[in-house]
Design an enzyme around this catalytic site. Structure first.
Site, PDB file in Angstrom:
ATOM      1  N   ASN A   1       3.088   9.680  -4.316  1.00  0.00           N
ATOM      2  CA  ASN A   1       4.241   9.159  -3.943  1.00  0.00           C
ATOM      3  C   ASN A   1       5.492  10.296  -3.803  1.00  0.00           C
ATOM      4  OD1 ASN A   1       6.687   7.166  -3.475  1.00  0.00           O
ATOM      5  ND2 ASN A   1       7.005   8.044  -5.186  1.00  0.00           N
TER       6      ASN A   1
ATOM      7  N   TYR B   1      10.772  17.860   7.960  1.00  0.00           N
ATOM      8  CA  TYR B   1      10.258  16.700   6.940  1.00  0.00           C
ATOM      9  C   TYR B   1       9.068  16.015   7.692  1.00  0.00           C
ATOM     10  CZ  TYR B   1      10.079  12.005   4.412  1.00  0.00           C
ATOM     11  OH  TYR B   1       9.786  11.045   3.808  1.00  0.00           O
TER      12      TYR B   1
ATOM     13  N   ASP C   1       5.985  18.928 -12.009  1.00  0.00           N
ATOM     14  CA  ASP C   1       6.260  19.209 -10.620  1.00  0.00           C
ATOM     15  C   ASP C   1       5.134  19.449  -9.827  1.00  0.00           C
ATOM     16  OD1 ASP C   1       7.015  20.465  -8.030  1.00  0.00           O
ATOM     17  OD2 ASP C   1       8.256  21.786  -8.737  1.00  0.00           O
ATOM     18  N   VAL C   2       4.831  18.506  -8.743  1.00  0.00           N
ATOM     19  CA  VAL C   2       3.627  18.134  -7.993  1.00  0.00           C
ATOM     20  C   VAL C   2       3.120  19.513  -7.498  1.00  0.00           C
ATOM     21  CG1 VAL C   2       3.954  15.849  -7.671  1.00  0.00           C
ATOM     22  CG2 VAL C   2       4.594  17.202  -6.134  1.00  0.00           C
TER      23      VAL C   2
ATOM     24  N   GLY D   1       6.267  11.259  -8.783  1.00  0.00           N
ATOM     25  CA  GLY D   1       7.476  10.873  -8.099  1.00  0.00           C
ATOM     26  C   GLY D   1       7.641   9.307  -8.973  1.00  0.00           C
ATOM     27  N   GLY D   2       7.533   8.955 -10.116  1.00  0.00           N
ATOM     28  CA  GLY D   2       7.695   7.613 -10.521  1.00  0.00           C
ATOM     29  C   GLY D   2       8.786   7.528 -11.576  1.00  0.00           C
TER      30      GLY D   2
ATOM     31  N   ALA E   1       7.232  17.390   9.957  1.00  0.00           N
ATOM     32  CA  ALA E   1       6.226  17.858  10.128  1.00  0.00           C
ATOM     33  C   ALA E   1       5.086  18.023   8.960  1.00  0.00           C
ATOM     34  CB  ALA E   1       6.477  19.644  10.447  1.00  0.00           C
TER      35      ALA E   1
ATOM     36  N   SER F   1       5.140   8.783   5.954  1.00  0.00           N
ATOM     37  CA  SER F   1       6.360   8.066   6.408  1.00  0.00           C
ATOM     38  C   SER F   1       6.077   8.105   7.859  1.00  0.00           C
ATOM     39  CB  SER F   1       7.459   9.180   6.388  1.00  0.00           C
ATOM     40  OG  SER F   1       8.622   8.940   7.125  1.00  0.00           O
TER      41      SER F   1
END
Length: 239
Positions: free
Chosen positions: A82, A148, A55-56, A10-11, A150, A135
C-alpha cells in the site's frame, strides 16, 4: 483470516491503517510498516498491529521485515503493498530530479522489492495473496500527474506479469486501483483540499479495508486480477 499473517506497508495512516485494522478485525495477525516511528507505533497500538519501521524502497529493510515475520509466525499469507506518495504533483517541467526518483521508488520500486521476497516465501507454502494498491491514474490521464501515473501504470503491468508467474504455485496477485479517497494524499502532494461533503463520500480507509478482506477470503481457486474503485461522487467527466 484466523491464524493468518498479513503485512501492510504504509500502515501508519490513511488507507494502510484502514486495511490493517480490517484484517485484524477479521482475525489476522498484522504487521504494518512506515518510516515515521512515532506515528507507526501509535497506530499499531490503537489497532492492535505489530509495528516495523521500514522504508519500502530499502531492500535490506524488506529482508529484516521478512526475517522477523517468519521467525514470529512461520508464514506469510497476505502482502498488501500500500505504501506510496504523490511526492509532488505538477507539470513535469517544474519537477526536480529528486521528485521523479522518489516517486518511482515509493510507488513502484518498493512494491517490487516486497513482491520479490514474498514470492519465494509463498511459493514454498504453495499459497498466498499479494495485493498491490495502485491508482485509477494508472489507466487515466490528467495534467500534472505524469510521473505518479507512470509509476502506478508500471505497478499495474508488473502485477499482471507477476500473476502469470505465481498462479501455477497457488499464489494470487491482485491490483486494486482506487480513485478519490479520504486520505491526506492531496495535502501531502500539495493539492487543494476537497469540499468536506464531497470528501465524506469518497473512498474511506475502512471501505478499502473491507474490500481487501473480501478479496483475501474469496475461494483460493479464484483470483481477482484487477479491481478499480470509483466513488459515486466523482464527476464522470473525469473518469
Amino acid at each position: 483470516m484466523n491464524n493468518r499473517t498479513v503485512i501492510v506497508t504504509g500502515g501508519s495512516r490513511g488507507y494502510g491503517a484502514g486495511i490493517a485494522e480490517a484484517f485484524i478485525k477479521a482475525g489476522a495477525s498484522v504487521w504494518i510498516t512506515g518510516r515515521n516511528e512515532q506515528v507507526l507505533n501509535a497506530t499499531a497500538q490503537r489497532i492492535g498491529a505489530h509495528a516495523f519501521v521500514a522504508d519500502v524502497a530499502d531492500g535490506a529493510a524488506w529482508d529484516r521485515l521478512m526475517e522477523t515475520v517468519m521467525k514470529e509466525t512461520g508464514r506469510l499469507d497476505v502482502l498488501v503493498n500500500n505504501a506510496g506518495e504523490g511526492v509532488k504533483i505538477g507539470p513535469v517541467s517544474a519537477l526536480q530530479d529528486a521528485h521523479l526518483v522518489q516517486s518511482i521508488a515509493s510507488n513502484l520500486t518498493g512494491a517490487m522489492l516486497g513482491c520479490a521476497r514474498a514470492a519465494g516465501i509463498m511459493q514454498r507454502q504453495g499459497s498466498g495473496l499479494i495485493v498491490n494498491i495502485g491508482s485509477a491514474c494508472s489507466k487515466h490521464a490528467w495534467p500534472g500527474w505524469s510521473v505518479y501515473s507512470a509509476a502506478k501504470a508500471g505497478l499495474l503491468m508488473f502485477s499482471k506479469c507477476l500473476l502469470t508467474e505465481l498462479r501455477p504455485h497457488g499464489i494470487r496477485v491482485t491490483s486494486v486501483l482506487p480513485s478519490w479517497g479520504q486520505t491526506d494524499f492531496t495535502d501531502a502532494a500539495g493539492l487543494p483540499p476537497r469540499d468536506a461533503d464531497i470528501l465524506s463520500r469518497c473512498i474511506s480507509p475502512a471501505d478499502l479495508g473491507h474490500v481487501l478482506v473480501g478479496l483475501a477470503e474469496a475461494p483460493a481457486h479464484l483470483v481477482t486480477e484487477e479491481l478499480t474503485l470509483w466513488p459515486m461522487v466523482q464527476p464522470m467527466t473525469q473518469l
